[in-house]
Design a protein around this motif. Structure first.
Motif, PDB file in Angstrom:
ATOM      1  N   LEU A   7       3.566  10.038  -9.770  1.00  0.00           N
ATOM      2  CA  LEU A   7       2.985  10.150 -11.113  1.00  0.00           C
ATOM      3  C   LEU A   7       1.950  11.269 -11.177  1.00  0.00           C
ATOM      4  O   LEU A   7       1.877  12.002 -12.165  1.00  0.00           O
ATOM      5  N   ARG A   8       1.162  11.402 -10.136  1.00  0.00           N
ATOM      6  CA  ARG A   8       0.154  12.465 -10.096  1.00  0.00           C
ATOM      7  C   ARG A   8       0.834  13.824 -10.138  1.00  0.00           C
ATOM      8  O   ARG A   8       0.338  14.758 -10.756  1.00  0.00           O
ATOM      9  N   ASP A   9       1.998  13.942  -9.509  1.00  0.00           N
ATOM     10  CA  ASP A   9       2.751  15.201  -9.550  1.00  0.00           C
ATOM     11  C   ASP A   9       3.133  15.591 -10.978  1.00  0.00           C
ATOM     12  O   ASP A   9       3.266  16.780 -11.275  1.00  0.00           O
ATOM     13  N   CYS A  10       3.293  14.621 -11.848  1.00  0.00           N
ATOM     14  CA  CYS A  10       3.591  14.915 -13.255  1.00  0.00           C
ATOM     15  C   CYS A  10       2.454  15.710 -13.896  1.00  0.00           C
ATOM     16  O   CYS A  10       2.680  16.479 -14.841  1.00  0.00           O
ATOM     17  N   GLY A  11       1.260  15.507 -13.393  1.00  0.00           N
ATOM     18  CA  GLY A  11       0.092  16.210 -13.925  1.00  0.00           C
ATOM     19  C   GLY A  11       0.059  17.688 -13.593  1.00  0.00           C
ATOM     20  O   GLY A  11      -0.835  18.400 -14.041  1.00  0.00           O
ATOM     21  N   ARG A  12       1.022  18.164 -12.821  1.00  0.00           N
ATOM     22  CA  ARG A  12       1.100  19.609 -12.532  1.00  0.00           C
ATOM     23  C   ARG A  12       1.525  20.384 -13.774  1.00  0.00           C
ATOM     24  O   ARG A  12       1.238  21.564 -13.901  1.00  0.00           O
ATOM     25  N   ASP A  29      -5.010  10.113   0.267  1.00  0.00           N
ATOM     26  CA  ASP A  29      -3.752   9.760  -0.412  1.00  0.00           C
ATOM     27  C   ASP A  29      -3.024  11.012  -0.887  1.00  0.00           C
ATOM     28  O   ASP A  29      -1.975  10.912  -1.534  1.00  0.00           O
ATOM     29  N   GLY A  30      -3.607  12.175  -0.615  1.00  0.00           N
ATOM     30  CA  GLY A  30      -3.016  13.421  -1.087  1.00  0.00           C
ATOM     31  C   GLY A  30      -3.194  13.621  -2.577  1.00  0.00           C
ATOM     32  O   GLY A  30      -2.404  14.283  -3.226  1.00  0.00           O
ATOM     33  N   VAL A  31      -4.270  13.031  -3.128  1.00  0.00           N
ATOM     34  CA  VAL A  31      -4.488  13.061  -4.570  1.00  0.00           C
ATOM     35  C   VAL A  31      -5.817  13.743  -4.885  1.00  0.00           C
ATOM     36  O   VAL A  31      -6.865  13.353  -4.372  1.00  0.00           O
ATOM     37  N   GLU A  32      -5.741  14.753  -5.721  1.00  0.00           N
ATOM     38  CA  GLU A  32      -6.939  15.405  -6.240  1.00  0.00           C
ATOM     39  C   GLU A  32      -7.075  14.979  -7.702  1.00  0.00           C
ATOM     40  O   GLU A  32      -6.237  15.334  -8.542  1.00  0.00           O
ATOM     41  N   PRO A  33      -8.086  14.174  -8.042  1.00  0.00           N
ATOM     42  CA  PRO A  33      -8.221  13.682  -9.422  1.00  0.00           C
ATOM     43  C   PRO A  33      -8.408  14.818 -10.428  1.00  0.00           C
ATOM     44  O   PRO A  33      -9.039  15.828 -10.123  1.00  0.00           O
ATOM     45  N   LEU A  34      -7.870  14.615 -11.608  1.00  0.00           N
ATOM     46  CA  LEU A  34      -7.998  15.589 -12.690  1.00  0.00           C
ATOM     47  C   LEU A  34      -9.179  15.290 -13.603  1.00  0.00           C
ATOM     48  O   LEU A  34      -9.475  16.105 -14.482  1.00  0.00           O
ATOM     49  N   MET A  38      -2.891   7.058 -13.767  1.00  0.00           N
ATOM     50  CA  MET A  38      -2.250   7.423 -12.499  1.00  0.00           C
ATOM     51  C   MET A  38      -1.940   8.918 -12.471  1.00  0.00           C
ATOM     52  O   MET A  38      -2.088   9.563 -11.436  1.00  0.00           O
ATOM     53  N   VAL A  39      -1.557   9.470 -13.608  1.00  0.00           N
ATOM     54  CA  VAL A  39      -1.279  10.909 -13.679  1.00  0.00           C
ATOM     55  C   VAL A  39      -2.540  11.706 -13.351  1.00  0.00           C
ATOM     56  O   VAL A  39      -2.464  12.718 -12.644  1.00  0.00           O
ATOM     57  N   VAL A  40      -3.697  11.252 -13.814  1.00  0.00           N
ATOM     58  CA  VAL A  40      -4.940  11.976 -13.491  1.00  0.00           C
ATOM     59  C   VAL A  40      -5.442  11.635 -12.095  1.00  0.00           C
ATOM     60  O   VAL A  40      -6.405  12.211 -11.621  1.00  0.00           O
ATOM     61  N   GLY A  41      -4.781  10.685 -11.430  1.00  0.00           N
ATOM     62  CA  GLY A  41      -5.063  10.412 -10.032  1.00  0.00           C
ATOM     63  C   GLY A  41      -6.259   9.544  -9.725  1.00  0.00           C
ATOM     64  O   GLY A  41      -6.829   9.646  -8.633  1.00  0.00           O
ATOM     65  N   VAL A  42      -6.625   8.660 -10.641  1.00  0.00           N
ATOM     66  CA  VAL A  42      -7.817   7.838 -10.394  1.00  0.00           C
ATOM     67  C   VAL A  42      -7.521   6.350 -10.194  1.00  0.00           C
ATOM     68  O   VAL A  42      -8.453   5.567  -9.958  1.00  0.00           O
ATOM     69  N   HIS A  43      -6.241   5.956 -10.309  1.00  0.00           N
ATOM     70  CA  HIS A  43      -5.859   4.558 -10.089  1.00  0.00           C
ATOM     71  C   HIS A  43      -4.517   4.471  -9.392  1.00  0.00           C
ATOM     72  O   HIS A  43      -3.621   5.274  -9.650  1.00  0.00           O
ATOM     73  N   TYR A  44      -4.395   3.484  -8.548  1.00  0.00           N
ATOM     74  CA  TYR A  44      -3.109   3.128  -7.955  1.00  0.00           C
ATOM     75  C   TYR A  44      -2.332   2.306  -8.983  1.00  0.00           C
ATOM     76  O   TYR A  44      -2.937   1.669  -9.865  1.00  0.00           O
ATOM     77  N   ASP A 100       0.820  -1.210   0.000  1.00  0.00           N
ATOM     78  CA  ASP A 100       0.000   0.000   0.000  1.00  0.00           C
ATOM     79  C   ASP A 100       0.852   1.258   0.000  1.00  0.00           C
ATOM     80  O   ASP A 100       0.559   2.213  -0.719  1.00  0.00           O
ATOM     81  N   ASP A 101       1.897   1.263   0.811  1.00  0.00           N
ATOM     82  CA  ASP A 101       2.756   2.433   0.896  1.00  0.00           C
ATOM     83  C   ASP A 101       3.444   2.700  -0.440  1.00  0.00           C
ATOM     84  O   ASP A 101       3.506   3.847  -0.904  1.00  0.00           O
ATOM     85  N   MET A 102       3.935   1.644  -1.081  1.00  0.00           N
ATOM     86  CA  MET A 102       4.593   1.807  -2.376  1.00  0.00           C
ATOM     87  C   MET A 102       3.582   2.291  -3.418  1.00  0.00           C
ATOM     88  O   MET A 102       3.889   3.176  -4.221  1.00  0.00           O
ATOM     89  N   ASP A 103       2.379   1.725  -3.403  1.00  0.00           N
ATOM     90  CA  ASP A 103       1.320   2.143  -4.318  1.00  0.00           C
ATOM     91  C   ASP A 103       1.062   3.644  -4.173  1.00  0.00           C
ATOM     92  O   ASP A 103       0.968   4.371  -5.160  1.00  0.00           O
ATOM     93  N   ARG A 104       0.945   4.088  -2.939  1.00  0.00           N
ATOM     94  CA  ARG A 104       0.650   5.503  -2.680  1.00  0.00           C
ATOM     95  C   ARG A 104       1.814   6.411  -3.096  1.00  0.00           C
ATOM     96  O   ARG A 104       1.592   7.491  -3.661  1.00  0.00           O
ATOM     97  N   ARG A 105       3.048   5.980  -2.832  1.00  0.00           N
ATOM     98  CA  ARG A 105       4.200   6.800  -3.210  1.00  0.00           C
ATOM     99  C   ARG A 105       4.335   6.909  -4.723  1.00  0.00           C
ATOM    100  O   ARG A 105       4.604   7.988  -5.260  1.00  0.00           O
ATOM    101  N   LEU A 106       4.158   5.791  -5.430  1.00  0.00           N
ATOM    102  CA  LEU A 106       4.229   5.828  -6.900  1.00  0.00           C
ATOM    103  C   LEU A 106       3.099   6.671  -7.476  1.00  0.00           C
ATOM    104  O   LEU A 106       3.317   7.466  -8.399  1.00  0.00           O
ATOM    105  N   LEU A 107       1.901   6.506  -6.931  1.00  0.00           N
ATOM    106  CA  LEU A 107       0.770   7.310  -7.392  1.00  0.00           C
ATOM    107  C   LEU A 107       1.059   8.791  -7.189  1.00  0.00           C
ATOM    108  O   LEU A 107       0.834   9.597  -8.096  1.00  0.00           O
ATOM    109  N   SER A 108       1.556   9.156  -6.032  1.00  0.00           N
ATOM    110  CA  SER A 108       1.850  10.553  -5.733  1.00  0.00           C
ATOM    111  C   SER A 108       2.879  11.115  -6.710  1.00  0.00           C
ATOM    112  O   SER A 108       2.726  12.230  -7.224  1.00  0.00           O
TER     113      SER A 108
END
Length: 172
Positions: free
Chosen positions: A12-17, A86-91, A138-144, A2-10
């Protein structure tokens, strides 16, 4: 995990900035909704390749089947999508609340395997676009990442199990 999933998601989601990355990820997510891009590609392949029309149509059916199978698994597993915890706001908005497995990844991988086996001229484009679609979710923040990996595995397995049928042989 779970921790790795959340870190990778975070990460990748940061790329969406980056606005350009976010725009591309949104476009891929939209095109892949309900497997639309991959079903359309299969139908175009069937229309363009008369000699293998049946194989294209069966490959398209397997792609749709992978998408439907992933939706069925989602109803059983019922894993919530990433969110504020998860600190993720979906796009993008999603059609459903459940995350595992990714149906976009299932249909993308199924199309890559099915259409790649038919070796059309444009087949070299399918795997990178399919991979980009998987990453976009993952970039849009809707999947781990585990949702995407499971969806891709399900899609590839669906086509692999149906390969004989797709190529005109009887199913086992």
């Amino acid at each position: 995990m779970d921790d790795m999933d959340r870190r990778l998601l975070s990460a990748l989601r940061d790329c969406g900035r980056d606005r350009r990355v976010a725009t591309a990820a949104r476009a891929l997510s939209w095109a892949g909704e309900h497997g639309a891009l991959w079903l359309a590609a299969g139908l175009v392949g069937a229309a363009a390749d008369r000699e293998r029309r049946g194989a294209w149509l069966r490959g398209t059916a397997l792609t749709a089947g992978a998408h439907l199978a992933s939706m069925g698994v989602k109803r059983v597993v019922r894993r919530p999508r990433p969110g504020a915890e998860d600190g993720v706001e979906p796009l993008v908005r999603t059609a459903g609340r459940h995350s595992f497995p990714s149906s976009h990844a299932a249909s993308a991988a199924a199309a890559a395997v099915a259409y790649g086996a038919l070796r059309p001229a444009g087949a070299r484009l399918v795997p990178p676009v399919a991979a980009a679609m998987c990453v976009a979710r993952m970039v849009v923040g809707v999947h781990y990442p585990s949702d995407v990996a499971a969806g891709a595995a399900l899609g590839a397995l669906t086509v692999r199990l149906g390969t004989r049928w797709m190529n005109g042989g009887a199913a086992r």
